[in-house]
Scaffold this active site. Structure first.
Site, short mmCIF file in Angstrom:
data_model
loop_
_atom_site.label_atom_id
_atom_site.label_comp_id
_atom_site.label_asym_id
_atom_site.label_seq_id
_atom_site.Cartn_x
_atom_site.Cartn_y
_atom_site.Cartn_z
N ASP A 46 1.40 0.26 -5.03
CA ASP A 46 -0.07 0.71 -5.94
C ASP A 46 0.05 2.11 -6.39
O ASP A 46 -0.53 2.35 -7.32
CB ASP A 46 -1.27 0.27 -5.11
CG ASP A 46 -1.62 1.10 -3.79
OD1 ASP A 46 -0.55 1.73 -3.29
OD2 ASP A 46 -2.69 0.94 -3.35
N HIS A 47 0.44 2.96 -5.50
CA HIS A 47 0.43 4.46 -5.93
C HIS A 47 1.26 5.12 -5.00
O HIS A 47 1.75 4.54 -4.08
CB HIS A 47 -0.95 4.97 -6.13
CG HIS A 47 -1.99 4.74 -4.89
ND1 HIS A 47 -1.66 5.42 -3.64
CD2 HIS A 47 -2.84 3.80 -4.80
CE1 HIS A 47 -2.43 5.00 -2.72
NE2 HIS A 47 -3.22 3.97 -3.24
N GLU A 66 0.75 -1.14 -0.16
CA GLU A 66 0.11 -0.03 0.04
C GLU A 66 0.88 1.22 -0.01
O GLU A 66 1.75 1.32 0.91
CB GLU A 66 -0.88 -0.14 1.10
CG GLU A 66 -1.67 1.08 1.43
CD GLU A 66 -2.78 1.51 0.13
OE1 GLU A 66 -3.19 0.40 -0.30
OE2 GLU A 66 -2.84 2.69 -0.20
N THR A 83 -6.12 2.81 -5.26
CA THR A 83 -5.92 1.21 -5.15
C THR A 83 -6.86 0.29 -6.06
O THR A 83 -6.01 -0.51 -6.87
CB THR A 83 -6.30 0.82 -3.68
OG1 THR A 83 -5.53 1.27 -2.83
CG2 THR A 83 -6.07 -0.90 -3.49
N HIS A 116 -0.98 3.71 4.79
CA HIS A 116 -1.95 4.24 4.22
C HIS A 116 -1.98 6.00 4.87
O HIS A 116 -1.95 5.96 6.07
CB HIS A 116 -3.28 3.87 4.06
CG HIS A 116 -4.27 4.37 3.23
ND1 HIS A 116 -4.78 5.38 3.78
CD2 HIS A 116 -4.76 3.97 2.13
CE1 HIS A 116 -5.70 5.83 2.26
NE2 HIS A 116 -5.78 4.86 1.39
C1 GP9 Z 1 -9.04 0.31 1.52
C2 GP9 Z 1 -7.82 0.38 0.58
C3 GP9 Z 1 -7.38 1.75 0.41
O1 GP9 Z 1 -9.49 -1.24 1.36
O2 GP9 Z 1 -7.47 -0.45 -0.27
O3 GP9 Z 1 -7.62 2.32 -1.01
P1 GP9 Z 1 -6.76 3.66 -1.60
O4 GP9 Z 1 -7.52 4.79 -0.52
O5 GP9 Z 1 -5.63 3.49 -1.25
O6 GP9 Z 1 -7.41 3.89 -2.99
MN MN Z 2 -3.88 2.36 -2.19
#
Ligand code: GP9
Ligand code: MN
Length: 492
Positions: free
Chosen positions: A277-278, A56, A100, A218
């Site tokens: 992911d980002h 993440e 995500t 996150h």
């Molecule tokens: C929550 C998680 C967050 O289930 O996958 O997504 P994001 O905010 O990073 O797009």
């Molecule tokens: Mn994410």
């Protein structure tokens, strides 16, 4: 409500208007993009389990990064430099507003997210897909997604059925998720989440494809005191300074999982794919970014580089090394299919196999910016990708040519990918001999159904670690230093 009604109307209309010839047009283009496999890699990992590990908000700059002389992510660094890990250091996230979920859309389908909103949210429930879990499922794999948040986030509970996941272990499958301090932000803390995932991993018939989505790293990078084991950075920007601490926590969680997998014998017969992911730190934090990178100020070239995320493929026996090829999330699936030896001729993928010797490296961002090994277009400025020097079309003839080709290419891949999603074009793809559309009704992610299916599988296909171990659980092999679990053995 009016906005939603208009949107639903538009969606229905574009689906209604779409015809099989639209897919034929897209497929024709995709075929021109298809590159020859790399014979050094093709099929070398065929039939192994696949662990897809979603890191993440994890940016590439964290790799080998130090704070006060200490590595932020020692376990990931070791993995990154391992001789059996193929590590890409010019690999970019290409997500849009779907964050995500866009990363997942690219990783599972080699389709871009949409210009606005989340494709998984808007189209995940009803569209037909030809996704990685479905493809592997039809080749004898058990497929499972793991995530410590509620199943409905990003519409995963519906979308994963369309993707063909046999199992989706979400929050309701984890009894520890009920304990308040076992969660932070969007879901279970990574150490607990991964430890508690082992009870399901050990039950998966092999070969399996398991996607583990972490979440503790996150925004806003909060972590409770007892879990903080690393110095924060000192940029003075509160939402930035905790980032290395949650990244460090993610790294430790990853290390614990790997130690367990080695112990129970899943390490050598598995392929590990890791990706960020980002970005974790947005463009709005430029003074802090400058401090993190040791620069006086930040240019758009630095910001483009800041979009790099890790992409690693590891397997015992795999020829590793740090690969400088330019690529992005859209390329993950064709690259992995090469290593797994899955033929992909008829597939509608917008990425390309980064291992192919014909691969050129054309990275397209969702807003139309792009990067090639020679030039970078970011926030409406051009740069020499290798030197970072700003360049202009009027002074640089070659740039003028590349910019023209790349902007046409970006328009094409983004536009065609959007057509596939908004027109639900893959429903017309009925003539393939190597793939058949999945039936969403075959999937049920209710906890009782999932547990019953796992139990049944131990008898019908006794190839899981648990079955091989004659039903004796391996959970005692999982060692974690999660402070929450120390005083509480009740759930073991
Ligand atoms: C929550 C998680 C967050 O289930 O996958 O997504 P994001 O905010 O990073 O797009
Ligand atoms: Mn994410």
């Amino acid at each position: 409500a009016v906005f939603n009604a208009v949107q639903t109307y538009n969606q229905t209309e574009s689906r209604k208007r779409a015809k099989p010839t639209d897919l034929a047009k897209v497929k024709k283009f995709v075929a021109t993009q298809k590159l020859p496999d790399n014979i050094q890699y093709y099929g070398t990992q065929k039939g192994k389990n696949v662990f897809m590990i979603h890191l993440e908000s994890f940016q590439q700059f964290l790799i080998d990064y130090k704070v006060d002389g200490q590595e932020v992510t020692p376990n990931l660094n070791k993995f990154y430099h391992d001789q059996n890990t193929l590590s890409f250091d010019n690999f970019y996230n290409q997500v849009g507003q779907g964050k995500t979920s866009d990363a997942e859309m690219m990783q599972e389908n080699s389709l871009f997210g949409l210009a606005t909103g989340s494709a998984m949210v808007k189209y995940g429930t009803n569209n037909t897909f030809e996704s990685l879990p479905a493809i592997l499922g039809q080749r004898g794999y058990t497929t499972a997604a793991f995530h410590g948040d509620v199943a409905s986030f990003w519409n995963r509970d519906n979308t994963y059925k369309s993707f063909g996941y046999d199992y989706f272990f979400s929050k309701s499958y984890y009894s520890n998720a009920n304990k308040a301090n076992y969660n932070i932000g969007y879901g279970m803390k990574d150490k607990i989440f991964l430890r508690d995932s082992a009870q399901y991993i050990e039950q998966l018939p092999q070969p399996f494809y398991a996607k583990l989505i972490t979440v503790t790293n996150h925004y806003p990078y909060d972590l409770d005191k007892q879990n903080i084991d690393f110095p924060a950075t000192k940029t003075g920007d509160n939402t930035v300074d905790g980032y290395v601490q949650t990244a460090h926590y993610l790294d430790q969680s990853f290390g614990e999982l790997m130690t367990y997998l080695k112990k129970v014998g899943l390490y050598n017969n598995s392929v590990f794919v890791l990706y960020g992911d980002h970005y974790g730190i947005s463009e709005n934090h430029q003074p802090a970014i400058a401090q993190l990178l040791g620069k006086d100020e930040i240019t758009n070239y630095d910001l483009a580089n800041f979009q790099k995320v890790p992409f690693m493929i590891h397997a015992t026996g795999l020829k590793g090394g740090i690969n400088h090829t330019y690529g992005g999330e859209i390329d993950m699936m064709p690259t992995l299919l090469d290593v797994l030896g899955v033929p992909d001729d008829g597939m509608t993928m917008f990425g390309q196999d980064m291992l192919s010797s014909n691969y050129k490296g054309k990275v397209v961002f969702r807003d139309g910016d792009w990067i090639t090994p020679t030039y970078t277009k970011f926030n409406n400025q051009y740069f020499n990708t290798q030197t970072g020097e700003q360049v202009t079309e009027s002074a640089d003839k070659q740039l003028k040519k590349v910019a023209k080709t790349m902007s046409a290419y970006a328009t094409k891949v983004l536009g065609y990918s959007d057509e596939v999603i908004t027109g639900d074009l893959l429903r017309f793809d009925t003539s393939r001999s190597d793939f058949h559309a999945i039936n969403k009704k075959d999937y049920n992610y209710k906890k009782s159904a999932g547990l019953a299916a796992l139990k049944k599988a131990q008898k019908s296909n006794p190839s899981s670690i648990l079955a091989q171990n004659k039903g004796k659980s391996t959970l005692s092999d999982y060692v974690t230093d999660a402070p929450e679990l120390k005083s509480d053995d009740s759930d073991k």
